[in-house]
Design a protein around this motif. Structure first.
Motif, PDB file in Angstrom:
ATOM      1  N   ARG A  37      12.880  -1.843  -3.831  1.00 23.76           N
ATOM      2  CA  ARG A  37      12.182  -2.692  -2.856  1.00 23.76           C
ATOM      3  C   ARG A  37      10.950  -1.979  -2.288  1.00 23.76           C
ATOM      4  NH1 ARG A  37      17.526  -4.678  -1.508  1.00 23.76           N
ATOM      5  NH2 ARG A  37      17.848  -2.895  -0.133  1.00 23.76           N
ATOM      6  N   GLN A  38      11.070  -0.666  -2.142  1.00 29.20           N
ATOM      7  CA  GLN A  38       9.969   0.101  -1.558  1.00 29.20           C
ATOM      8  C   GLN A  38       8.774   0.185  -2.505  1.00 29.20           C
ATOM      9  OE1 GLN A  38      11.233   3.877  -0.029  1.00 29.20           O
ATOM     10  NE2 GLN A  38       9.162   4.564   0.481  1.00 29.20           N
ATOM     11  N   VAL A  39       9.028   0.377  -3.797  1.00 27.54           N
ATOM     12  CA  VAL A  39       7.937   0.558  -4.759  1.00 27.54           C
ATOM     13  C   VAL A  39       7.555  -0.734  -5.472  1.00 27.54           C
ATOM     14  CG1 VAL A  39       8.614   2.949  -5.134  1.00 27.54           C
ATOM     15  CG2 VAL A  39       9.492   1.179  -6.678  1.00 27.54           C
TER      16      VAL A  39
ATOM     17  N   THR B 298      17.112   0.133  -2.652  1.00 28.30           N
ATOM     18  CA  THR B 298      16.188   0.485  -1.573  1.00 28.30           C
ATOM     19  C   THR B 298      14.883   1.028  -2.136  1.00 28.30           C
ATOM     20  OG1 THR B 298      18.021   0.974  -0.062  1.00 28.30           O
ATOM     21  CG2 THR B 298      15.876   1.932   0.472  1.00 28.30           C
ATOM     22  N   LEU B 299      14.986   1.911  -3.136  1.00 27.93           N
ATOM     23  CA  LEU B 299      13.791   2.470  -3.760  1.00 27.93           C
ATOM     24  C   LEU B 299      13.010   1.376  -4.498  1.00 27.93           C
ATOM     25  CD1 LEU B 299      12.023   4.867  -4.490  1.00 27.93           C
ATOM     26  CD2 LEU B 299      13.592   5.370  -6.387  1.00 27.93           C
TER      27      LEU B 299
ATOM     28  N   SER C 113       3.937  -2.096  -5.338  1.00 24.54           N
ATOM     29  CA  SER C 113       2.875  -1.240  -5.855  1.00 24.54           C
ATOM     30  C   SER C 113       2.583  -1.572  -7.320  1.00 24.54           C
ATOM     31  CB  SER C 113       3.283   0.238  -5.745  1.00 24.54           C
ATOM     32  OG  SER C 113       4.276   0.541  -6.713  1.00 24.54           O
TER      33      SER C 113
ATOM     34  N   SER D 202       7.158  -8.362  -6.370  1.00 22.42           N
ATOM     35  CA  SER D 202       5.841  -7.731  -6.330  1.00 22.42           C
ATOM     36  C   SER D 202       4.769  -8.793  -6.159  1.00 22.42           C
ATOM     37  CB  SER D 202       5.596  -6.951  -7.630  1.00 22.42           C
ATOM     38  OG  SER D 202       5.270  -7.856  -8.685  1.00 22.42           O
TER      39      SER D 202
END
Length: 463
Positions: free
Chosen positions: A150-152, A147-148, A155, A180
């Protein structure tokens, strides 16, 4: 117009894994295992690159480079060593080789040095492609990390991926890259523990012609090669302190200084790093710069050990078994209850990498019998073959299941060496005597296959 060519002065097994990809890129493959053969090729051809093993029977790369100085060939030679040393690397580079690598050949590294057609500077990266890096797991510990990630992922933040050896840190790095906006750009990985300081600096930042003995041309570093994409600094904790200071500047200013250069080069690179050590402890002991640690640890991703992932062990085990059954042309295999219990009870010190290797072993030993037993893991000194065959006999037709090596009677208890011999013979029969293909099918090197065949001939077997 003749096709671009690449010369391998090497055994066929070195080039085998990358030959098809090179042909897909439009290169003609030239092969030689001897100095005389290589000289005949070079008399008539001018290959774009030459990959040479450091040592072959009757051949040494340093002697080859020494003899080719007048023919302007050395600058196109990349020497590949199976057991390299820093002294050998220094000597090879001083003789003018383009680079010095450790075996095996990795496609990503080859791709980075292939001659490219001229292109417009700083092209815009293509739109992200769907991720091809599937992370398998249902346990909450791995779901939180995913989850982390996919979230970052979208960026440009620097990410430090930590975890025990074998937990899949590089796979997570590739997952981050492929999820990304940089997915269409290059992914360049370098192991910071594999090279001595003076070579690692040149690998990372590049060098200018004449900056040191053997630097006969400008060389782009990994940061430049990863421009518009992602660079992975594997085992970052092993980097020398002097290089850490230079890396910190690259991260802060997004520019590199080539060794011996006078101008800075701007780069647009997303940096990922991995470590299997406690970085805060390394900092407290003075083994790693605190400011660099904080700069790398913008987003920390800590991967759980396999023993902490509960039923993911069986999920991964079944995935690997299905994959290896497909690779080896075998029918479906399932675990018996005792094998499943052993898998969930085992501590897995080598994590996912150990599980993957163990499942390949189990698939090969279970063959086409349909069931993997605890004995097929072959971890102790027990009479594993007797245990594996201790249940009721299988019908004869089971041995003839599609994909099963004919002539192997698994109801017969035979020495492992004899089973190995039969598998090798069947592998050669299946590939029409092609040793390279047979070695890939059997999961061994061509050298090992050649040595086994020599043993069988000494025993009177006609091959």
């Amino acid at each position: 117009m003749s096709a671009k060519s690449i010369l391998f002065i090497a055994r066929p097994d070195l080039a085998g894994p990358v030959m098809s990809k090179l042909r897909d890129q439009g290169f003609e493959i030239l092969m030689s295992e001897s100095l005389s053969g290589a000289m005949k090729i070079l008399k008539d051809r001018t290959p774009e690159l030459i990959f040479s093993q450091a040592v072959l029977p009757g051949f040494r790369a340093d002697q080859f480079l020494s003899g080719m100085e007048d023919q302007a060939v050395s600058g196109r030679v990349i020497v590949v060593a199976e057991h390299g040393t820093s002294e050998e690397a220094r000597k090879i580079l001083e003789l003018g080789a383009k680079d010095y690598w450790l075996a095996p050949l990795v496609w990503e590294k080859i791709q980075a040095v292939l001659p490219q057609e001229p292109a417009a500077p700083h092209p815009r990266p293509p739109k992200p492609r769907p991720s091809s890096q599937a992370i398998i797991g249902n346990h909450q510990s791995i779901k939180r990390v995913l989850t982390l990630a996919r979230q970052v992922g979208p960026s440009k933040a620097t990410i430090l991926i930590s975890g025990e050896s074998g937990t899949g840190k590089e796979m997570f790095a590739r997952y981050l890259h492929s999820n990304s906006p940089r997915a269409g750009g290059p992914f360049v990985a370098i192991n910071c523990a594999a090279l001595p300081e003076h070579l690692l600096e040149s690998e990372l930042f590049g060098h200018e012609k004449g900056s040191f003995t053997g630097a006969i041309s400008r060389k782009m570093g990994k940061f430049e090669l990863a421009d518009t994409g992602t660079i992975l600094l594997d085992e970052i904790s092993e980097m020398d302190m002097a290089l850490q200071a230079k890396l910190l500047r690259v991260l802060q200013e997004s520019e590199v200084d080539r060794v011996g250069g006078t101008e800075t080069v701007k780069v647009d690179v997303r940096v990922l790093a991995t470590t299997n050590r406690d970085m805060e402890e390394c900092v407290s002991r003075g083994q790693f710069r605190q400011d660099l640690f904080y700069r790398l640890n913008v987003i920390p991703l800590k991967l759980p050990a396999l023993r902490e992932r509960g039923d993911d062990v069986l999920l991964l085990a079944r995935h690997f078994v299905a994959d290896f059954c497909s690779q080896y042309g075998l029918g479906a295999l399932v675990f018996d209850p005792e094998a499943e219990k052993w898998l969930t009870d085992y501590d897995w010190p080598g994590n996912v990498r150990e599980l993957q290797n163990l499942m390949e072993r189990a698939v090969l030993l279970a063959g086409s019998r349909g069931v993997i037993k605890k004995a097929h893991f072959l971890l102790g000194d027990e009479d594993w073959l007797d245990e594996a065959e201790s249940d009721e006999p299988h019908p004869a037709k089971e041995v003839e299941r599609p994909g099963s090596p004919q002539g192997l009677d698994f109801d017969e208890v035979i020495p492992i060496s004899e089973m190995e011999k039969r598998l090798i013979i069947k592998g050669l029969e299946k590939t029409g005597g092609n040793r390279t293909q047979a070695s890939e099918l059997l999961g061994i090197s061509v050298r090992t296959l050649r040595n086994k065949l020599n043993e069988y001939r000494k025993d009177g077997l006609a091959l």
